[in-house]
Scaffold this motif. Structure first.
Motif, PDB file in Angstrom:
ATOM      1  N   GLY A 199     -44.132  26.884 -12.649  1.00  0.00           N
ATOM      2  CA  GLY A 199     -44.056  26.395 -11.289  1.00  0.00           C
ATOM      3  C   GLY A 199     -44.995  27.070 -10.317  1.00  0.00           C
ATOM      4  O   GLY A 199     -45.185  26.575  -9.210  1.00  0.00           O
ATOM      5  N   ALA A 200     -45.588  28.188 -10.712  1.00  0.00           N
ATOM      6  CA  ALA A 200     -46.529  28.901  -9.835  1.00  0.00           C
ATOM      7  C   ALA A 200     -47.930  28.329 -10.031  1.00  0.00           C
ATOM      8  O   ALA A 200     -48.234  27.710 -11.060  1.00  0.00           O
ATOM      9  N   PRO A 201     -48.831  28.516  -9.054  1.00  0.00           N
ATOM     10  CA  PRO A 201     -50.198  28.010  -9.217  1.00  0.00           C
ATOM     11  C   PRO A 201     -50.851  28.540 -10.486  1.00  0.00           C
ATOM     12  O   PRO A 201     -50.631  29.695 -10.883  1.00  0.00           O
ATOM     13  N   LEU A 202     -51.636  27.689 -11.130  1.00  0.00           N
ATOM     14  CA  LEU A 202     -52.375  28.115 -12.318  1.00  0.00           C
ATOM     15  C   LEU A 202     -53.404  29.163 -11.915  1.00  0.00           C
ATOM     16  O   LEU A 202     -53.986  29.094 -10.829  1.00  0.00           O
ATOM     17  N   ARG A 203     -53.637  30.107 -12.792  1.00  0.00           N
ATOM     18  CA  ARG A 203     -54.576  31.190 -12.516  1.00  0.00           C
ATOM     19  C   ARG A 203     -55.858  30.998 -13.324  1.00  0.00           C
ATOM     20  O   ARG A 203     -55.821  30.601 -14.491  1.00  0.00           O
ATOM     21  N   LEU A 204     -56.972  31.306 -12.696  1.00  0.00           N
ATOM     22  CA  LEU A 204     -58.254  31.287 -13.382  1.00  0.00           C
ATOM     23  C   LEU A 204     -58.356  32.533 -14.264  1.00  0.00           C
ATOM     24  O   LEU A 204     -58.211  33.660 -13.789  1.00  0.00           O
ATOM     25  N   CYS A 205     -58.579  32.312 -15.539  1.00  0.00           N
ATOM     26  CA  CYS A 205     -58.697  33.410 -16.500  1.00  0.00           C
ATOM     27  C   CYS A 205     -60.040  33.304 -17.206  1.00  0.00           C
ATOM     28  O   CYS A 205     -60.478  32.209 -17.574  1.00  0.00           O
ATOM     29  N   GLY A 223     -58.015  14.753 -18.450  1.00  0.00           N
ATOM     30  CA  GLY A 223     -57.082  14.027 -17.609  1.00  0.00           C
ATOM     31  C   GLY A 223     -55.842  14.844 -17.289  1.00  0.00           C
ATOM     32  O   GLY A 223     -55.446  15.741 -18.048  1.00  0.00           O
ATOM     33  N   ILE A 224     -55.220  14.524 -16.148  1.00  0.00           N
ATOM     34  CA  ILE A 224     -53.961  15.166 -15.757  1.00  0.00           C
ATOM     35  C   ILE A 224     -52.845  14.135 -15.895  1.00  0.00           C
ATOM     36  O   ILE A 224     -52.920  13.038 -15.346  1.00  0.00           O
ATOM     37  N   CYS A 225     -51.820  14.520 -16.641  1.00  0.00           N
ATOM     38  CA  CYS A 225     -50.733  13.619 -17.019  1.00  0.00           C
ATOM     39  C   CYS A 225     -49.408  14.152 -16.490  1.00  0.00           C
ATOM     40  O   CYS A 225     -49.262  15.349 -16.233  1.00  0.00           O
ATOM     41  N   HIS A 226     -48.401  13.270 -16.362  1.00  0.00           N
ATOM     42  CA  HIS A 226     -47.080  13.717 -15.925  1.00  0.00           C
ATOM     43  C   HIS A 226     -46.477  14.735 -16.882  1.00  0.00           C
ATOM     44  O   HIS A 226     -45.682  15.596 -16.455  1.00  0.00           O
ATOM     45  N   SER A 227     -46.832  14.665 -18.159  1.00  0.00           N
ATOM     46  CA  SER A 227     -46.333  15.683 -19.085  1.00  0.00           C
ATOM     47  C   SER A 227     -46.837  17.066 -18.693  1.00  0.00           C
ATOM     48  O   SER A 227     -46.147  18.073 -18.923  1.00  0.00           O
ATOM     49  N   ASP A 228     -48.028  17.133 -18.107  1.00  0.00           N
ATOM     50  CA  ASP A 228     -48.522  18.427 -17.628  1.00  0.00           C
ATOM     51  C   ASP A 228     -47.601  19.004 -16.557  1.00  0.00           C
ATOM     52  O   ASP A 228     -47.436  20.225 -16.471  1.00  0.00           O
ATOM     53  N   ILE A 229     -46.996  18.129 -15.748  1.00  0.00           N
ATOM     54  CA  ILE A 229     -46.055  18.605 -14.729  1.00  0.00           C
ATOM     55  C   ILE A 229     -44.851  19.264 -15.403  1.00  0.00           C
ATOM     56  O   ILE A 229     -44.401  20.346 -14.996  1.00  0.00           O
ATOM     57  N   GLU A 262     -60.094   9.008 -10.580  1.00  0.00           N
ATOM     58  CA  GLU A 262     -60.761   9.883  -9.624  1.00  0.00           C
ATOM     59  C   GLU A 262     -61.190  11.147 -10.352  1.00  0.00           C
ATOM     60  O   GLU A 262     -60.344  11.854 -10.905  1.00  0.00           O
ATOM     61  N   VAL A 263     -62.485  11.402 -10.388  1.00  0.00           N
ATOM     62  CA  VAL A 263     -63.009  12.591 -11.048  1.00  0.00           C
ATOM     63  C   VAL A 263     -63.085  13.728 -10.037  1.00  0.00           C
ATOM     64  O   VAL A 263     -63.670  13.581  -8.959  1.00  0.00           O
ATOM     65  N   ARG A 264     -62.462  14.839 -10.385  1.00  0.00           N
ATOM     66  CA  ARG A 264     -62.453  16.016  -9.508  1.00  0.00           C
ATOM     67  C   ARG A 264     -62.950  17.227 -10.290  1.00  0.00           C
ATOM     68  O   ARG A 264     -62.867  17.260 -11.522  1.00  0.00           O
ATOM     69  N   PRO A 265     -63.430  18.250  -9.601  1.00  0.00           N
ATOM     70  CA  PRO A 265     -63.863  19.464 -10.292  1.00  0.00           C
ATOM     71  C   PRO A 265     -62.663  20.211 -10.879  1.00  0.00           C
ATOM     72  O   PRO A 265     -61.536  20.111 -10.370  1.00  0.00           O
ATOM     73  N   LEU A 266     -62.894  20.942 -11.945  1.00  0.00           N
ATOM     74  CA  LEU A 266     -61.842  21.718 -12.586  1.00  0.00           C
ATOM     75  C   LEU A 266     -61.136  22.636 -11.592  1.00  0.00           C
ATOM     76  O   LEU A 266     -59.919  22.849 -11.675  1.00  0.00           O
ATOM     77  N   GLU A 267     -61.885  23.160 -10.624  1.00  0.00           N
ATOM     78  CA  GLU A 267     -61.321  24.094  -9.664  1.00  0.00           C
ATOM     79  C   GLU A 267     -60.227  23.473  -8.788  1.00  0.00           C
ATOM     80  O   GLU A 267     -59.464  24.185  -8.131  1.00  0.00           O
ATOM     81  N   SER A 268     -60.115  22.145  -8.792  1.00  0.00           N
ATOM     82  CA  SER A 268     -59.103  21.465  -7.976  1.00  0.00           C
ATOM     83  C   SER A 268     -57.791  21.281  -8.731  1.00  0.00           C
ATOM     84  O   SER A 268     -56.916  20.542  -8.278  1.00  0.00           O
ATOM     85  N   ASN A 272     -54.970  22.882  -9.240  1.00  0.00           N
ATOM     86  CA  ASN A 272     -53.673  23.089  -8.597  1.00  0.00           C
ATOM     87  C   ASN A 272     -53.380  22.005  -7.563  1.00  0.00           C
ATOM     88  O   ASN A 272     -52.264  21.467  -7.506  1.00  0.00           O
ATOM     89  N   GLU A 273     -54.363  21.671  -6.768  1.00  0.00           N
ATOM     90  CA  GLU A 273     -54.202  20.586  -5.797  1.00  0.00           C
ATOM     91  C   GLU A 273     -53.891  19.272  -6.516  1.00  0.00           C
ATOM     92  O   GLU A 273     -53.032  18.495  -6.083  1.00  0.00           O
ATOM     93  N   SER A 274     -54.568  19.042  -7.638  1.00  0.00           N
ATOM     94  CA  SER A 274     -54.399  17.791  -8.370  1.00  0.00           C
ATOM     95  C   SER A 274     -53.017  17.693  -9.001  1.00  0.00           C
ATOM     96  O   SER A 274     -52.386  16.627  -8.990  1.00  0.00           O
TER      97      SER A 274
END
Length: 351
Positions: free
Chosen positions: A10-16, A36-42, A323-329, A331-333
């Motif tokens: 539940g916390a923001p993903l961290r860049l490693c 892609g970002i899927c509901h299973s990722d949630i 919608e294509v977004r940068p990897l850095e987005s 957490n927002e996505s």
């Protein structure tokens, strides 16, 4: 190698950052081009499923370990391979089948790795594609996706094969009867495209979001219905001339599954795909008296993904707003998807 990892549910993903792995044996290393970002990722991010009655199922109890790199809808370019990896070449662009099993049990040997009791799913039990590199254990999980763009191809690894695997459970009924699709998210929209490729009768789509209903009409729905309408079931039955033989629920909440069972005519089938959560009560005499079938469907098999790619290569590209977004987005996505602010799919582009 840069990856975004779940270090606390539940916390923001961290860049490693860590050393880029070197493939051995049959392993193949990909440079990720679309994820892609899927509901299973949630669910994987939050670490729980709602099972109704105020109870949850914790994924840690089912073998999920942190830190975890999410991302199971991936396309990448082959950049290195182990000495036993054959059938591919450096520079090949491939779609990754993520629902990997143990490879040795009877279920895996018959081709249903997604049902293995010792799963090794990409983005859940092994690192996924929210990263600039991804290791795949064997070339058989890498699929040539033809002329599709990477951002069109990536969702096929989950939303595509999940929709296809569910629709196949209706068999020849798809040719003779319109079906009801509950949920016009990424999987529901993909189902509409697949129905067209299968030359099926089509679908009436139910969703509570007006934007998604509009998108479903553009994607080829026969009609759309607001799931929150008090007479939603009556509207659907009127559109389909009263007898509803087939319902596929891509939401999977208590209310949507109830709507699905309420709609079914005698001998009808409900296939539940979504994992939103909740619970239902069905009077047990209804099951035999109405000869209803309520069936679950969990993603799809590797053979089914290959079938789907072959089917779509003969058809126009699926209508799927991406919608294509940068990897850095990332957490927002993830938050946008969780809050219902995504129509279609968000695909991360690490490079």
């Amino acid at each position: 190698m840069k990856s975004y990892q779940v270090c606390e549910c539940g916390a923001p993903l961290r860049l490693c950052e860590q050393d880029t792995p070197v493939p051995t044996g049959t392993e193949v290393l990909l440079q990720v081009t679309a994820a892609g970002i899927c509901h299973s990722d949630i669910h994987f991010w939050e670490g729980v499923y709602d099972i109704g009655g105020g109870n949850v199922m914790r994924l840690a109890d089912r073998g999920l370990k942190l830190p975890l790199t999410l991302g199971h809808e991936n396309v990448g370019r082959v950049v290195a391979m182990g000495p036993e990896a054959t059938g591919i070449a450096i520079g090949d662009e491939r779609l990754v089948y993520p629902w990997i099993g143990c490879g040795t049990c009877a279920v895996c040997r018959r081709g249903d790795e997604q049902l293995c009791l010792k799963p090794q799913f990409v983005g859940a039990f092994r690192p996924g594609g929210f990263s600039d590199h991804l290791m795949v254990p064997h070339p058989r999980y890498l699929i040539d996706y033809g002329d599709l763009s990477p951002d069109q191809a990536a969702p096929l690894a989950c939303s595509g094969v999940t929709a296809y695997g569910a629709l196949k459970k209706f068999g020849d009924l798809l040719k003779s009867e319109p079906i009801v699709v509950i949920g016009a998210g990424g999987v529901g929209l993909m189902a509409l495209a697949i129905l067209q490729a299968m030359e099926a009768r089509g679908a009436v789509v139910v969703d509570v979001d007006a934007r998604k209903r509009e998108t479903a009409m553009r994607a080829g729905a026969l009609a759309v219905v607001d799931g929150r309408a008090g007479d939603a079931a009556a509207q659907i039955q009127a559109i389909i001339n009263d007898r509803v033989w087939a319902v596929v629920d891509f939401v999977g909440s208590g209310s949507t599954v109830k709507l699905g069972t309420d709609l079914l005519t005698k001998g009808g089938r409900l296939v539940v795909v979504g994992l939103f959560g909740g619970e239902i009560t069905i009077p047990t005499p209804y099951i035999p008296m109405r000869a209803m079938t309520v069936q679950g469907s969990y993603t799809g098999s590797l053979p089914e993904l290959n079938e789907l790619i072959a089917l779509l290569r003969k058809s126009p590209a699926p209508y799927m707003p991406v919608e294509v977004r940068p990897l850095e987005s990332v957490n927002e996505s993830l938050n946008d998807l969780k809050e219902g602010n995504v129509v279609g799919r968000v695909v991360l582009a690490p490079i």
